[in-house]
Motif scaffolding. Structure first.
Motif, PDB file in Angstrom:
ATOM      1  N   PHE A 140      -0.848  -2.629  10.575  1.00 56.79           N
ATOM      2  CA  PHE A 140      -0.475  -2.978   9.208  1.00 56.79           C
ATOM      3  C   PHE A 140       0.683  -3.949   9.164  1.00 56.79           C
ATOM      4  O   PHE A 140       1.699  -3.774   9.835  1.00 56.79           O
ATOM      5  CB  PHE A 140      -0.104  -1.717   8.433  1.00 56.79           C
TER       6      PHE A 140
ATOM      7  N   VAL B 106       0.837  -1.202   0.000  1.00 60.18           N
ATOM      8  CA  VAL B 106       0.000   0.000   0.000  1.00 60.18           C
ATOM      9  C   VAL B 106       0.872   1.251   0.000  1.00 60.18           C
ATOM     10  O   VAL B 106       2.043   1.204   0.354  1.00 60.18           O
ATOM     11  CB  VAL B 106      -0.954   0.035   1.217  1.00 60.18           C
TER      12      VAL B 106
ATOM     13  N   ASP C 282      -2.430   5.706   2.267  1.00 61.78           N
ATOM     14  CA  ASP C 282      -3.537   4.821   2.624  1.00 61.78           C
ATOM     15  C   ASP C 282      -3.472   4.340   4.070  1.00 61.78           C
ATOM     16  O   ASP C 282      -4.322   3.588   4.515  1.00 61.78           O
ATOM     17  CB  ASP C 282      -3.554   3.599   1.699  1.00 61.78           C
ATOM     18  N   LEU C 283      -2.451   4.778   4.811  1.00 57.62           N
ATOM     19  CA  LEU C 283      -2.250   4.331   6.188  1.00 57.62           C
ATOM     20  C   LEU C 283      -2.538   5.449   7.182  1.00 57.62           C
ATOM     21  O   LEU C 283      -2.469   6.622   6.840  1.00 57.62           O
ATOM     22  CB  LEU C 283      -0.809   3.842   6.365  1.00 57.62           C
TER      23      LEU C 283
ATOM     24  N   TYR D 155      -3.894   0.098   8.899  1.00 62.20           N
ATOM     25  CA  TYR D 155      -4.565   0.069   7.594  1.00 62.20           C
ATOM     26  C   TYR D 155      -5.968  -0.455   7.824  1.00 62.20           C
ATOM     27  O   TYR D 155      -6.142  -1.554   8.362  1.00 62.20           O
ATOM     28  CB  TYR D 155      -3.791  -0.830   6.636  1.00 62.20           C
TER      29      TYR D 155
END
Length: 101
Positions: free
Chosen positions: A30, A5, A9-10, A25
């Motif tokens: 994550f 990713v 997106d985190l 995530y």
């Protein structure tokens, strides 16, 4: 299959005792590879995470795609070989941080 990713997106869930960022995530710690991409989609950097913490390989790349740096980290400590290359792919620096913590 490894989850890959983009940083965008985190979410930051805090910091560990060593000052390392803890990433989530979709609401969970994550595990996978975090990618940093240039505006044209070129890979700039990748970092491996486990359970929200940096843990494993870290690499950065020149704009031409050539690997620039590679090393390993666990518990905010580097270990093993750290290598650096020039833009033409020639190894210019290497350091051994010792065994995995």
């Amino acid at each position: 299959m490894e989850l890959r990713v983009a940083y965008d997106d985190l979410q930051t869930a805090g910091f560990d005792s060593g000052g390392g960022e803890i990433l989530h995530y979709k609401g969970k710690a994550f595990t996978g590879m975090v990618l940093e991409l240039a505006s044209d989609g070129t890979l700039i950097r990748e970092e491996e995470f486990k359970n929200g913490h940096r843990d494993g390989v870290e690499r950065s790349f020149f704009p031409n795609g050539q690997k620039q740096l590679e090393g390993f980290i666990r518990f905010n400590n580097p270990y093993g070989l750290y290598r650096e290359w020039d833009i033409n792919g020639n190894l210019i620096n290497q350091y051994d941080w010792g065994p995995e913590p």
